[in-house]
Design a protein around this motif. Structure first.
Motif, mmCIF file in Angstrom:
data_model
loop_
_atom_site.group_PDB
_atom_site.id
_atom_site.type_symbol
_atom_site.label_atom_id
_atom_site.label_comp_id
_atom_site.label_asym_id
_atom_site.label_seq_id
_atom_site.Cartn_x
_atom_site.Cartn_y
_atom_site.Cartn_z
ATOM 1 N N GLU A 61 40.730 46.667 52.904
ATOM 2 C CA GLU A 61 39.558 45.915 52.453
ATOM 3 C C GLU A 61 39.622 45.690 50.947
ATOM 4 O O GLU A 61 40.045 46.571 50.207
ATOM 5 N N VAL A 62 39.185 44.503 50.554
ATOM 6 C CA VAL A 62 39.022 44.184 49.139
ATOM 7 C C VAL A 62 37.532 43.958 48.887
ATOM 8 O O VAL A 62 36.886 43.177 49.598
ATOM 9 N N TYR A 63 36.997 44.668 47.904
ATOM 10 C CA TYR A 63 35.591 44.515 47.524
ATOM 11 C C TYR A 63 35.527 44.032 46.082
ATOM 12 O O TYR A 63 36.207 44.582 45.217
ATOM 13 N N THR A 64 34.714 43.026 45.851
ATOM 14 C CA THR A 64 34.419 42.621 44.480
ATOM 15 C C THR A 64 32.927 42.781 44.247
ATOM 16 O O THR A 64 32.118 42.205 44.974
ATOM 17 N N GLY A 65 32.594 43.602 43.256
ATOM 18 C CA GLY A 65 31.206 43.757 42.843
ATOM 19 C C GLY A 65 30.920 42.815 41.695
ATOM 20 O O GLY A 65 31.785 42.589 40.839
ATOM 21 N N VAL A 66 29.734 42.239 41.677
ATOM 22 C CA VAL A 66 29.334 41.290 40.640
ATOM 23 C C VAL A 66 27.969 41.698 40.102
ATOM 24 O O VAL A 66 27.081 42.088 40.868
ATOM 25 N N CYS A 67 27.814 41.602 38.793
ATOM 26 C CA CYS A 67 26.518 41.823 38.165
ATOM 27 C C CYS A 67 26.172 40.622 37.306
ATOM 28 O O CYS A 67 27.001 40.167 36.505
ATOM 29 N N LEU A 68 24.994 40.083 37.498
ATOM 30 C CA LEU A 68 24.444 39.037 36.631
ATOM 31 C C LEU A 68 23.283 39.653 35.867
ATOM 32 O O LEU A 68 22.299 40.090 36.471
#
Length: 198
Positions: free
Chosen positions: A108-115
């Motif tokens: 699995e590849v997870y990308t977390g994003v914060c705005l």
């Protein structure tokens, strides 16, 4: 399509050429700001929690410097094999070891994003993609590590590189998420805030 309202400016806090290209391809204008932020995380976190924590942690390092009309975008991509997080390899030996573990398996590849807005508003989310690798020979792994030097990539590989063409047999989820940014989710959040392509 109308351009972004002048009241909002996008700031990208990432040294990744892939994230820069994806935002450019979306037709968004942005400023780049960089600073060193430690990528440590609490040991009890798992999978998506790690990616989201790291993205939010990076954003906090910029909070005090954001103007009220700015929106900061930070992201962190991790590769998970079972419950093991494979981040960026420290050297070629670790890159070979990671690819040897990944070959012939799905991960699995997870990308977390914060705005993070200069007004203090914060949105954190992540996206998951399941990637299937065919078995790889030691010679193929060696060629990739020596030729493409994947030390700046989570899991020691880039799906857009040679190894993505020869090793990835199936993707379940967003290809762009594997590249480092779930652009469909990012676009939805930015348009909600009022950003538009130029």
């Amino acid at each position: 399509m109308p351009s972004t309202p002048p009241s909002l400016r996008l700031v990208l806090a990432s040294n990744s050429p892939r994230r820069r290209q994806l935002l450019t391809d979306l037709g968004l204008s942005y400023e780049i700001r960089l600073r060193e932020v430690a990528e440590d995380y609490p040991a009890h976190l798992r999978r998506a929690e790690v990616a989201e924590y790291l993205a939010a942690h990076k954003a906090e390092a910029y909070r005090a410097d954001l103007a009220p009309d700015e929106v900061l975008l930070t992201a962190d991509t991790i590769v998970c094999l079972d419950d093991d997080v494979l981040n960026k390899p420290a050297d070629e030996a670790e890159a070979r070891a990671m690819l040897t573990r990944l070959q012939g398996r799905a991960h699995e590849v997870y990308t977390g994003v914060c705005l993070l807005g200069g007004d203090g508003q914060r949105t954190v989310f992540s996206d998951q993609t399941r990637v299937h690798f065919r078995p790889l020979s030691a010679a193929e792994i060696e060629f990739y590590v020596r030729t493409y030097q994947p030390l700046d990539k989570a899991g020691a590989y880039g799906a857009q590189d040679w190894i993505g063409m020869v090793a990835v047999t199936k993707l379940e989820g967003s290809y762009f998420n594997v590249m480092g940014l779930p652009v469909h989710r990012v676009w939805a959040e930015l348009t909600r805030l009022g950003f538009r392509s130029e």
